[in-house]
Design an enzyme around this catalytic site. Sequence first.
Site, PDB file in Angstrom:
ATOM      1  N   LYS A  34      41.165  48.949  27.503  1.00 12.52           N
ATOM      2  CA  LYS A  34      40.995  49.426  28.881  1.00 12.52           C
ATOM      3  C   LYS A  34      40.890  50.938  28.984  1.00 12.52           C
ATOM      4  O   LYS A  34      40.489  51.469  30.011  1.00 12.52           O
ATOM      5  CB  LYS A  34      42.180  48.963  29.748  1.00 12.52           C
ATOM      6  CG  LYS A  34      42.106  47.510  30.164  1.00 12.52           C
ATOM      7  CD  LYS A  34      43.119  47.245  31.263  1.00 12.52           C
ATOM      8  CE  LYS A  34      43.069  45.799  31.720  1.00 12.52           C
ATOM      9  NZ  LYS A  34      44.116  45.506  32.703  1.00 12.52           N
ATOM     10  N   LYS A  80      32.284  34.311  28.038  1.00 13.08           N
ATOM     11  CA  LYS A  80      32.932  33.500  29.065  1.00 13.08           C
ATOM     12  C   LYS A  80      32.610  33.983  30.481  1.00 13.08           C
ATOM     13  O   LYS A  80      32.321  35.164  30.701  1.00 13.08           O
ATOM     14  CB  LYS A  80      34.434  33.391  28.827  1.00 13.08           C
ATOM     15  CG  LYS A  80      35.236  34.631  29.036  1.00 13.08           C
ATOM     16  CD  LYS A  80      36.727  34.326  28.915  1.00 13.08           C
ATOM     17  CE  LYS A  80      37.517  35.491  29.474  1.00 13.08           C
ATOM     18  NZ  LYS A  80      38.926  35.279  29.564  1.00 13.08           N
ATOM     19  N   LYS A 104      34.192  37.545  36.476  1.00  9.28           N
ATOM     20  CA  LYS A 104      33.767  38.156  37.741  1.00  9.28           C
ATOM     21  C   LYS A 104      33.277  39.589  37.544  1.00  9.28           C
ATOM     22  O   LYS A 104      32.636  40.147  38.428  1.00  9.28           O
ATOM     23  CB  LYS A 104      34.858  38.085  38.806  1.00  9.28           C
ATOM     24  CG  LYS A 104      36.135  38.740  38.414  1.00  9.28           C
ATOM     25  CD  LYS A 104      37.212  38.445  39.450  1.00  9.28           C
ATOM     26  CE  LYS A 104      38.591  38.681  38.891  1.00  9.28           C
ATOM     27  NZ  LYS A 104      39.179  37.573  38.161  1.00  9.28           N
TER      28      LYS A 104
HETATM   29  P1  AMP Z   1      41.277  37.188  34.507  1.00 15.14           P
HETATM   30  O1  AMP Z   1      41.411  37.505  35.947  1.00 15.14           O
HETATM   31  O2  AMP Z   1      39.892  37.247  33.967  1.00 15.14           O
HETATM   32  O3  AMP Z   1      42.276  37.912  33.649  1.00 15.14           O
HETATM   33  O4  AMP Z   1      41.673  35.651  34.363  1.00 15.14           O
HETATM   34  C1  AMP Z   1      42.824  35.069  34.930  1.00 15.14           C
HETATM   35  C2  AMP Z   1      43.121  33.787  34.187  1.00 15.14           C
HETATM   36  O5  AMP Z   1      41.991  32.883  34.202  1.00 15.14           O
HETATM   37  C3  AMP Z   1      43.440  34.036  32.722  1.00 15.14           C
HETATM   38  O6  AMP Z   1      44.609  33.321  32.406  1.00 15.14           O
HETATM   39  C4  AMP Z   1      42.278  33.491  31.939  1.00 15.14           C
HETATM   40  O7  AMP Z   1      42.698  32.851  30.763  1.00 15.14           O
HETATM   41  C5  AMP Z   1      41.627  32.494  32.883  1.00 15.14           C
HETATM   42  N1  AMP Z   1      40.154  32.599  32.753  1.00 15.14           N
HETATM   43  C6  AMP Z   1      39.386  33.662  33.081  1.00 15.14           C
HETATM   44  N2  AMP Z   1      38.076  33.420  32.835  1.00 15.14           N
HETATM   45  C7  AMP Z   1      38.003  32.168  32.327  1.00 15.14           C
HETATM   46  C8  AMP Z   1      36.929  31.339  31.877  1.00 15.14           C
HETATM   47  N3  AMP Z   1      35.654  31.733  31.913  1.00 15.14           N
HETATM   48  N4  AMP Z   1      37.219  30.108  31.415  1.00 15.14           N
HETATM   49  C9  AMP Z   1      38.501  29.686  31.371  1.00 15.14           C
HETATM   50  N5  AMP Z   1      39.568  30.408  31.784  1.00 15.14           N
HETATM   51  C10 AMP Z   1      39.342  31.638  32.260  1.00 15.14           C
END
Ligand code: AMP
Length: 327
Positions: free
Chosen positions: A112, A194, A197
């Site tokens: 980051k 993956k 957003k």
């Molecule tokens: P983030 O806001 O991207 O940190 O994601 C929040 C939670 O959602 C984390 O626990 C990730 O493991 C899960 N997550 C985020 N993107 C994906 C994805 N494309 N597929 C599965 N789980 C996801």
Amino acid sequence: MSKVLTALQPSGVLHIGNYFGAIEPFVKLQDSGNTNVLFVVDYHAITVPQEPEMLRKNIMFATATYLAAGVDPKKTLLFQQSHVPQHTELAWILNCIAHMGELERMTQYKDKTRGKGEAVTVGLFDYPVLMAADILLYETEIVPVGEDQKQHVELARDLAERFNKRFGETFTIPKPQIRKEGARIMGLDDPEIKMSKSAKSEKNFISLMDDDKTIEKKIKSAVTDSQGTIKYDEKRKGLANLITIYSLVTGQTNNQIEESYKGKGYKEFKEDLAKHLNDFLKPLQNKIKTYLSDETELKNILDQGAKKAQILAEQKMKDVRNKIGVY
Ligand code: AMP
Ligand code: TRP
């Protein structure tokens, strides 16, 4: 029965990857009789700049989403991190046993801050210590997280062991539980990475709030290949991802899906997938909207959760303050 704790950042609209990768698995854990703690980590969110009105909205939106997805405040201690000041108090004490070196080694911090120079905040550096405090306050045994958070849970273990060794048995040693890859949803425009957003294109993800027209458009333009048959094959990444989504929203197995699309092509498959996705999301969207329409009630749920959490956290802090000699 284990004590399970996890937390999610209030980072705006969630997508179906967050839903199937994090929220739904938590709801399943909750229903399997574990003792659960789930909170919205607003103080982690402010380690990067946040617009106050937006942050307020995102906290409400995150809470409404968890409730709509089936998080039950009777079974799960649900609250907002900043409403339980013991989290930041314990973080300070842990700061005084944590080493600069071990925080400098955190991969997420390195990722980051790369190229950011002077603009990096102390909060961002200290983020894992606040996370350790989150976990250690509640005698947590299991912490379900994504792979990227494993190192942070390990830091919480190290700090707990160090504290216990220096001041006597105080903290339970937590274990990370890495979510299975099963429900990993890939980007619609690029199935190599993956769904996220922060992707460049809006067409990468299906937001939980997308309407039928938007879903249709995004699914229609989702990347597939030139083979044309509907068959699950890991090498055909785009199609495999769409079949996974199809299976998650309909409950059908891959075999059942393949059977019903024998002799049919992408066009029909995609049209049906868009429809099923919409049928799946509509009731969830309606529930989210209902919760959001009554902010007083949402705040009430969070307040009640915070009151219960404060009692547990204060018990632990009394012991901690006593052990370190400030009481
Ligand atoms: P983030 O806001 O991207 O940190 O994601 C929040 C939670 O959602 C984390 O626990 C990730 O493991 C899960 N997550 C985020 N993107 C994906 C994805 N494309 N597929 C599965 N789980 C996801
Ligand atoms: N850092 C976690 C994330 O970004 C969120 C988090 C904060 C957390 N405190 C926690 C997760 C405690 C599990 C336990 O996903």
